[in-house]
Design a protein around this motif. Structure first.
Motif, PDB file in Angstrom:
ATOM      1  N   ALA A  47      10.156  -3.773   1.510  1.00 29.71           N
ATOM      2  CA  ALA A  47      11.119  -4.623   2.190  1.00 29.71           C
ATOM      3  C   ALA A  47      10.761  -4.791   3.657  1.00 29.71           C
ATOM      4  CB  ALA A  47      12.513  -4.011   2.054  1.00 29.71           C
ATOM      5  N   MET A  48      10.120  -3.777   4.218  1.00 28.78           N
ATOM      6  CA  MET A  48       9.849  -3.808   5.649  1.00 28.78           C
ATOM      7  C   MET A  48       8.514  -4.433   5.998  1.00 28.78           C
ATOM      8  SD  MET A  48      12.173  -3.069   7.488  1.00 28.78           S
ATOM      9  CE  MET A  48      11.093  -3.398   8.840  1.00 28.78           C
ATOM     10  N   ASP A  93       8.325   6.121   4.898  1.00 29.32           N
ATOM     11  CA  ASP A  93       9.427   5.164   4.827  1.00 29.32           C
ATOM     12  C   ASP A  93      10.711   5.716   5.458  1.00 29.32           C
ATOM     13  OD1 ASP A  93      10.639   2.828   4.267  1.00 29.32           O
ATOM     14  OD2 ASP A  93      10.557   2.988   2.087  1.00 29.32           O
ATOM     15  N   CYS A 114      -2.839   7.895   2.960  1.00 35.07           N
ATOM     16  CA  CYS A 114      -2.630   8.869   1.880  1.00 35.07           C
ATOM     17  C   CYS A 114      -3.340   8.348   0.640  1.00 35.07           C
ATOM     18  CB  CYS A 114      -1.135   9.054   1.621  1.00 35.07           C
ATOM     19  SG  CYS A 114      -0.300   9.833   3.021  1.00 35.07           S
ATOM     20  N   PRO A 169      -1.456   7.964   8.980  1.00 29.72           N
ATOM     21  CA  PRO A 169      -2.583   8.474   8.203  1.00 29.72           C
ATOM     22  C   PRO A 169      -2.560   7.899   6.793  1.00 29.72           C
ATOM     23  CG  PRO A 169      -1.489  10.271   9.370  1.00 29.72           C
ATOM     24  CD  PRO A 169      -0.616   9.055   9.535  1.00 29.72           C
ATOM     25  N   LYS A 184       1.058  -0.448   8.695  1.00 31.44           N
ATOM     26  CA  LYS A 184       2.260  -1.114   8.174  1.00 31.44           C
ATOM     27  C   LYS A 184       2.587  -2.268   9.107  1.00 31.44           C
ATOM     28  CE  LYS A 184       6.791   0.191   6.354  1.00 31.44           C
ATOM     29  NZ  LYS A 184       7.618   1.320   5.921  1.00 31.44           N
ATOM     30  N   LYS A 226       9.890  -0.376  -7.833  1.00 27.97           N
ATOM     31  CA  LYS A 226      10.668   0.415  -6.883  1.00 27.97           C
ATOM     32  C   LYS A 226      12.138   0.428  -7.279  1.00 27.97           C
ATOM     33  CE  LYS A 226       8.288   1.090  -2.737  1.00 27.97           C
ATOM     34  NZ  LYS A 226       8.544   1.411  -1.363  1.00 27.97           N
ATOM     35  N   ARG A 282      17.384  -0.330  -3.960  1.00 28.64           N
ATOM     36  CA  ARG A 282      18.018   0.289  -2.815  1.00 28.64           C
ATOM     37  C   ARG A 282      19.449  -0.198  -2.666  1.00 28.64           C
ATOM     38  NH1 ARG A 282      14.594   0.401   2.650  1.00 28.64           N
ATOM     39  NH2 ARG A 282      13.633   2.412   2.380  1.00 28.64           N
TER      40      ARG A 282
HETATM   41  N1  LIG Z   1       0.291   6.054   4.638  1.00 26.64           N
HETATM   42  C1  LIG Z   1       0.107   5.416   3.474  1.00 26.64           C
HETATM   43  N2  LIG Z   1      -0.998   5.626   2.742  1.00 26.64           N
HETATM   44  C2  LIG Z   1      -1.180   4.978   1.560  1.00 26.64           C
HETATM   45  N3  LIG Z   1      -0.318   4.087   1.045  1.00 26.64           N
HETATM   46  C3  LIG Z   1       0.800   3.823   1.751  1.00 26.64           C
HETATM   47  C4  LIG Z   1       1.078   4.475   2.996  1.00 26.64           C
HETATM   48  N4  LIG Z   1       2.263   4.024   3.456  1.00 26.64           N
HETATM   49  C5  LIG Z   1       2.710   3.147   2.553  1.00 26.64           C
HETATM   50  N5  LIG Z   1       1.848   3.015   1.520  1.00 26.64           N
HETATM   51  C6  LIG Z   1       2.006   2.151   0.338  1.00 26.64           C
HETATM   52  O1  LIG Z   1       2.713   0.982   0.715  1.00 26.64           O
HETATM   53  C7  LIG Z   1       3.938   0.884  -0.025  1.00 26.64           C
HETATM   54  C8  LIG Z   1       5.033   0.312   0.876  1.00 26.64           C
HETATM   55  O2  LIG Z   1       5.220   1.227   1.948  1.00 26.64           O
HETATM   56  P1  LIG Z   1       6.658   1.600   2.488  1.00 26.64           P
HETATM   57  O3  LIG Z   1       7.484   2.159   1.367  1.00 26.64           O
HETATM   58  O4  LIG Z   1       6.495   2.436   3.708  1.00 26.64           O
HETATM   59  O5  LIG Z   1       7.151   0.155   2.878  1.00 26.64           O
HETATM   60  P2  LIG Z   1       8.610  -0.376   3.065  1.00 26.64           P
HETATM   61  O6  LIG Z   1       8.492  -1.804   3.441  1.00 26.64           O
HETATM   62  O7  LIG Z   1       9.333   0.498   4.029  1.00 26.64           O
HETATM   63  O8  LIG Z   1       9.207  -0.212   1.626  1.00 26.64           O
HETATM   64  P3  LIG Z   1      10.728  -0.210   1.205  1.00 26.64           P
HETATM   65  O9  LIG Z   1      10.943  -1.479   0.468  1.00 26.64           O
HETATM   66  O10 LIG Z   1      10.864   1.007   0.318  1.00 26.64           O
HETATM   67  O11 LIG Z   1      11.534  -0.116   2.475  1.00 26.64           O
HETATM   68  C9  LIG Z   1       4.214   2.289  -0.521  1.00 26.64           C
HETATM   69  O12 LIG Z   1       4.949   2.273  -1.720  1.00 26.64           O
HETATM   70  C10 LIG Z   1       2.816   2.841  -0.728  1.00 26.64           C
HETATM   71  O13 LIG Z   1       2.335   2.423  -1.994  1.00 26.64           O
END
Ligand SMILES: Nc1ncnc2c1ncn2[C@@H]1O[C@H](COP(=O)(O)OP(=O)(O)OP(=O)(O)O)[C@@H](O)[C@H]1O
Length: 444
Positions: free
Chosen positions: A23-24, A171, A108, A106, A47, A251, A254
């Motif tokens: 979402a973000m 997140d 992952c 970092p 991100k 996912k 939420r």
């Molecule tokens: N540090 C990382 N290393 C590897 N993959 C990552 C990392 N951070 C995020 N991801 C991948 O990117 C996807 C989206 O990241 P994240 O959940 O932080 O985004 P979001 O926009 O905040 O999602 P949400 O809709 O849950 O708010 C994660 O599900 C994961 O697969």
């Protein structure tokens, strides 16, 4: 740990691939050619929030939420509380242009805990593997809480596996700054605690509105209720990441009904300094009863979510999931988790841990009175070397070494990636409507 950096030259950022979308924003794997010690020479996850991706009416709220996530990461960076093994991410750098806001974390390499569970025989973890991951998550939550941060979005998809096999939470846009819990002199049990302040319950009609807000079910693929066999360590096919991608669970939905219109039942204290939050956020299968009831909530919501997560690791399904949101919330409020007779007999400590974490009254929940120390002292964790966790304990699964793409694959410009999306609107995901965005906005 890679060195912290403060500035990313977004124009120079070259991505290997998209790691995920949420979402973000969009998360990229960036692995630029080595050119010294700058962040550009490292492999990291970037991100990126595209300010053009949301409808104008929602843009400022969405941007505020992106900034909030960075604020939480900065708070963590300046907190001395990461005492038990560094299971929280390090903010490596950030950047902002007129169109984009980006921050680096970092990388992952091991995917997330949900993917890993799907790679297990019967899609459940053995108690030993579960103990390893849950212990690291408890350490992470303890460090977060010590920094005054309630996570509020614990779920397997947000538990990432580093290349050394240890976990990192991700997140933080739903996290909340609260007063840190007072240090408990001992790991006392919750039965000795005093009651919380009088709850601010939702009225019956408010509760009805929440329960009836959406009938859509979350997407879950596993329904195994058997407990793990001893071969849960057989992870060979998990090494085939592309195969595993197909199994990735959508996912979980939420829950953040916090639009201005709906603030009547989301009143909250100031973003920091309040001891409780009254906003209604989380992911529906992991949301604690006090959140559904509209009572003030605090760090104990994370211990509830941990109980849901441990149950899911052991049984392959979450304990309260209903056919739709209303039923899920009813189950959260009224139903007790079910355990097989076999698991009660074979793993009584695991069953007891889950039962005590899924205590509906937050004041009686494991972790409410004594925080992470109280959870650590549960018999399920007997033998865990907490001070050495993250250093000497051997993860059940170690991701394969860096893939070829990182070493020699094509790179693309992150900035151009977004520019192209907007040049050809047909290829771009439609901007979020205001109604859709209300699903995502945290209350400040
Ligand atoms: N540090 C990382 N290393 C590897 N993959 C990552 C990392 N951070 C995020 N991801 C991948 O990117 C996807 C989206 O990241 P994240 O959940 O932080 O985004 P979001 O926009 O905040 O999602 P949400 O809709 O849950 O708010 C994660 O599900 C994961 O697969």
């Amino acid at each position: 740990m890679p060195p912290a950096v403060e500035y990313i030259d977004l124009a120079a950022a070259r991505a290997v691939r998209v790691l995920g979308r949420g979402a973000m924003g969009t998360v990229f794997l960036v692995a630029s050619a080595a050119d010294g010690d700058s962040v550009a020479s490292q492999t990291y996850a970037l991100k990126v929030f595209d300010k053009r991706s949301v409808a104008a009416a929602s843009a400022s709220e969405a941007l505020r939420r992106a900034r909030w996530e960075v604020t939480v990461l900065e708070t963590l960076a300046s907190s001395a509380s990461q005492a038990h093994g560094g299971h929280l991410p390090t903010l490596l750098g950030q950047a902002e242009t007129g169109e984009l806001m980006a921050w680096a974390l970092p990388y992952c390499a091991g995917g997330d805990l949900n993917e890993l569970r799907h790679a297990m025989p019967d899609r459940v973890f053995s108690p030993d593997a579960a103990r390893f991951y849950v212990a690291e998550i408890v350490s992470a939550l303890g460090d977060l809480h010590a920094a005054g941060i309630a996570y509020r979005d614990l779920k397997p998809e947000n538990v990432l596996l580093r290349d050394d096999g240890h976990v990192t939470l991700t997140d933080f846009d739903l996290s909340r700054l609260l007063l840190p819990p007072p240090k408990s002199p001992s790991s006392s049990t919750s039965s000795s605690t005093s009651s919380p302040p009088p709850p601010r319950r939702r009225s019956r009609s408010q509760l009805r509105r929440i329960l009836g807000r959406s009938e859509s079910a979350t997407t879950m693929t596993s329904s195994s209720s058997s407990s793990s066999g001893d071969d849960a360590h057989n992870l060979a096919w998990f090494l085939n990441r592309s195969e595993n991608e197909k199994l990735k669970k959508a996912k979980s939905a939420r829950v953040t009904p916090v639009s201005k219109k709906k603030k009547s039942f989301c009143s909250s204290p100031a973003a920091s300094g309040g001891e409780k939050s009254f906003s209604f956020v989380g992911t529906e299968e992991y949301v604690a009863p006090e959140v559904v009831r509209g009572e003030g909530h605090e760090f104990a919501v994370d211990w509830w979510a941990l109980g849901v997560l441990v149950y899911e690791m052991a049984y392959g399904r979450t304990p309260f999931r209903g056919a739709h949101r209303r039923e899920t919330f009813r189950n959260v409020l009224l139903r007790e988790p079910e355990f097989t007779a076999d698991s009660r007999r074979r793993w009584p400590e695991l069953v007891d841990l889950i039962t005590r974490l899924l205590e509906k009254d937050p004041a009686r929940r494991l972790g409410f009175a004594g925080g992470a120390d109280e959870v650590r002292s549960h018999p399920f964790f007997a033998g865990v070397a907490w001070d050495l966790i993250g250093e000497v304990s051997r993860p059940p699964y170690i991701p394969p070494p860096a893939d070829d793409d990182i070493v020699a694959g094509e790179r693309f410009s992150v900035v151009e990636y977004f520019d192209k999306l907007h040049e050809s609107p047909a290829a771009a995901p439609p901007p979020e409507t205001e109604e859709e965005m209300t699903e995502f906005l945290p209350e400040f």
